[in-house]
Each structure stands twice: as structure tokens, then as C-alpha cells.
Design a protein around this motif. Structure first.
Motif, PDB file in Angstrom:
ATOM      1  N   PRO A 184       0.870  -1.231  -0.100  1.00  0.00           N
ATOM      2  CA  PRO A 184      -0.085   0.008   0.029  1.00  0.00           C
ATOM      3  C   PRO A 184       0.850   1.386  -0.137  1.00  0.00           C
ATOM      4  CG  PRO A 184      -0.712  -1.481   1.428  1.00  0.00           C
ATOM      5  CD  PRO A 184       0.540  -1.991   1.160  1.00  0.00           C
ATOM      6  N   SER A 185       0.578   2.208  -0.824  1.00  0.00           N
ATOM      7  CA  SER A 185       1.370   3.530  -1.072  1.00  0.00           C
ATOM      8  C   SER A 185       0.381   4.548  -1.604  1.00  0.00           C
ATOM      9  CB  SER A 185       2.737   3.124  -1.834  1.00  0.00           C
ATOM     10  OG  SER A 185       3.092   4.520  -1.828  1.00  0.00           O
ATOM     11  N   SER A 190      17.097  -8.497   1.654  1.00  0.00           N
ATOM     12  CA  SER A 190      15.713  -9.229   1.466  1.00  0.00           C
ATOM     13  C   SER A 190      14.592  -8.691   2.305  1.00  0.00           C
ATOM     14  CB  SER A 190      16.043 -10.628   2.110  1.00  0.00           C
ATOM     15  OG  SER A 190      16.237 -10.685   3.362  1.00  0.00           O
ATOM     16  N   ALA A 191      13.603  -8.901   2.122  1.00  0.00           N
ATOM     17  CA  ALA A 191      12.255  -8.466   2.958  1.00  0.00           C
ATOM     18  C   ALA A 191      11.312  -9.164   3.330  1.00  0.00           C
ATOM     19  CB  ALA A 191      11.929  -6.920   2.375  1.00  0.00           C
ATOM     20  N   GLU A 247      10.742   0.613  -3.820  1.00  0.00           N
ATOM     21  CA  GLU A 247      10.830   1.801  -3.149  1.00  0.00           C
ATOM     22  C   GLU A 247      10.103   2.184  -1.841  1.00  0.00           C
ATOM     23  OE1 GLU A 247      10.357   4.586  -7.634  1.00  0.00           O
ATOM     24  OE2 GLU A 247       8.431   3.749  -6.668  1.00  0.00           O
ATOM     25  N   VAL A 248       9.069   1.606  -1.612  1.00  0.00           N
ATOM     26  CA  VAL A 248       8.419   1.414  -0.339  1.00  0.00           C
ATOM     27  C   VAL A 248       9.189   0.806   0.705  1.00  0.00           C
ATOM     28  CG1 VAL A 248       6.698   0.362   1.291  1.00  0.00           C
ATOM     29  CG2 VAL A 248       6.092   1.163  -1.195  1.00  0.00           C
ATOM     30  N   ILE A 249      10.023  -0.304   0.478  1.00  0.00           N
ATOM     31  CA  ILE A 249      10.871  -0.852   1.301  1.00  0.00           C
ATOM     32  C   ILE A 249      12.155  -0.021   1.663  1.00  0.00           C
ATOM     33  CG2 ILE A 249      12.399  -2.758   1.697  1.00  0.00           C
ATOM     34  CD1 ILE A 249       9.519  -3.782   2.203  1.00  0.00           C
ATOM     35  N   LYS A 250      12.700   0.668   0.554  1.00  0.00           N
ATOM     36  CA  LYS A 250      13.803   1.577   0.665  1.00  0.00           C
ATOM     37  C   LYS A 250      13.426   2.727   1.686  1.00  0.00           C
ATOM     38  CE  LYS A 250      17.182   4.354  -1.755  1.00  0.00           C
ATOM     39  NZ  LYS A 250      17.611   4.681  -2.949  1.00  0.00           N
TER      40      LYS A 250
END
Length: 243
Positions: free
Chosen positions: A88-89, A125-126, A97-100
Motif C-alpha cells: 500500500p502506498s 531481503s524483506a 521504493e516502499v521498502i527503501k
């Protein structure tokens, strides 16, 4: 026959379509782990076995170290880099981009609270899970520039996000295998799994001497609803949503 005449003759010949051997036709493999994983099948013993292995890996690594290649089923956790739905963004950002962005928030919060100067190098990783809020388990390579001789190290951060509010319950240098073995985590016994109103629940308990537990776990399970459930076990600060 010169080369030009030979090429012209070859191009004018009809192309023969080879006959296909039906046995040789192979279904295309899914392009991602998320697409490959199957859904809820608790009536199958193999599903329960993999559920227990996932349960143990989640607790032992606090959500950071899931070995996806060992699983054929989806257990409410996704790898945002491997074909999972978009996170979700409000600005239609990619998962990367969200994880960064979340990693930078976790680093900034840690630097502010501890006086460090950690700088992101790259992600490794995530994992993420969506319940009433978003939970993220992120592993990344970073440098602590406040050290005299900064050396790249693997860090891990757990980020919780709910209605624009963020929490960072875990921020640490990734523990080595030796450190994890020196301080093993007590894995909680899963709650009984109720999946069919007409059938007794699947009950889990720790294997006793002489019993053959599920490989990679200390647990056995039964489908008759009987057996003793280990309820008197130590609590764990990490949340877990049971299937």
C-alpha cells in the motif's frame, strides 16, 4: 549454385512445423515465489508439516529468515521482491521504493535515538504481512559512519505501520549462526487449528522421547482433536497471527 541463389531457394521453401509430442509439453513455471505458492489446504498432512516448519523458522529468525524454497504453500507472509502484490502506498510507489523508504525511516529513528550514523548501502531481503497493520521484516547492508573504520554489516529492522504511525520494535546487527545457537529461541506451540466444523481440530504438541517429530521442528500433530496442548509455555514478545 552460388550463395545468393542457395539462400533465395531456402527462403522460398515452406517451413515445416514439427509434430509436438504431448508428453514433452511442460507447463510454464510461475515467474515468482508468490505465484508458485499454493493456498489453504489444512486437510493435507503435507500442508500441516510445512506449516510447522514455517512456524519454527518465523520464530527462530524473528520473521527475517524464511527459506522460501522449502515451501509449497502460502502462510500469510510475502516477499515484496518476488512477485507479491504491491505494498500500500499513497503515491503508487513500487515495492522496492516502499521498502527503501521504510528502511531509511528505521535507520533515521535508530540514529536519532542512539547517536549513530548508520548509512544504507543496499537491501538484501524483506518480508511483509498485512493484518490490521503492515508489518515488515527488512534485512539490509549498511555502514556505521560514526565508527573510526566503518565496515559493511548486515542489519535487520522490523517496521510496523498503522494509519501513518510507525514503530520499530527491532533494529539490530544480524546475529551470526553461532550467536543464534548460543541463545536459542523457545518456539511456542501452535494453537489447535480449526478448519472444518464437521471435523475435530488439528492439535499440536511437543514430541516426547521416542516419537518422530515433523522434520525441522520439535512438534507432532494429530487430527482427532485429542492429545495435550502445551499451553504453559513462556510468552514471546513478537506477535503471530495463526492460520
Amino acid at each position: 549454385m552460388n550463395d545468393s541463389v542457395f539462400m533465395e531457394e531456402m527462403c522460398s521453401r515452406p517451413v515445416k512445423t514439427p509434430k509436438l509430442d504431448k508428453k514433452a509439453i511442460v507447463e510454464p513455471k510461475p515467474s515468482s515465489t508468490y505465484a508458485r505458492l499454493k493456498g489453504w489446504e489444512p486437510e493435507k498432512d503435507e500442508y500441516i508439516r510445512q506449516y510447522l516448519l514455517f512456524h519454527c523458522q518465523f520464530y527462530e529468525t524473528k520473521g527475517f529468515g524464511i527459506e522460501w524454497e522449502k515451501f509449497d504453500y502460502f502462510f500469510d507472509l510475502c516477499d515484496p521482491y518476488d512477485g507479491a502484490p504491491s505494498l500500500p502506498s499513497r503515491t503508487n510507489k513500487t515495492n522496492e521504493e516502499v521498502i527503501k523508504e521504510l528502511t531509511q525511516l528505521a535507520i533515521s529513528n535508530h540514529n536519532q535515538e542512539n547517536g549513530t550514523n548508520i548509512v544504507l548501502v543496499e537491501h538484501v531481503s524483506a518480508n511483509f504481512r498485512f493484518t490490521a497493520y503492515m508489518a515488515h521484516w527488512i534485512t539490509f547492508l549498511a555502514l556505521d559512519m560514526s565508527c573510526p573504520r566503518p565496515v559493511p554489516k548486515l542489519y535487520q529492522a522490523k517496521v510496523l505501520r498503522f494509519c501513518g504511525v510507525y514503530q520499530f520494535p527491532i533494529f539490530r546487527v544480524q546475529p551470526t549462526h553461532e550467536e543464534m545457537m548460543a541463545a536459542p529461541v523457545h518456539v511456542k506451540t501452535p494453537f489447535p487449528m480449526h478448519y472444518d466444523l464437521d471435523k475435530p481440530p488439528v492439535v499440536f504438541r511437543r514430541a516426547r522421547r521416542g516419537e518422530d517429530p515433523v522434520p525441522g521442528t520439535p512438534f507432532v500433530f494429530t487430527r482427532d482433536g485429542g492429545g495435550e496442548y502445551d499451553s504453559d509455555i513462556e510468552s514471546d514478545d513478537d506477535e503471530w497471527i495463526y492460520e
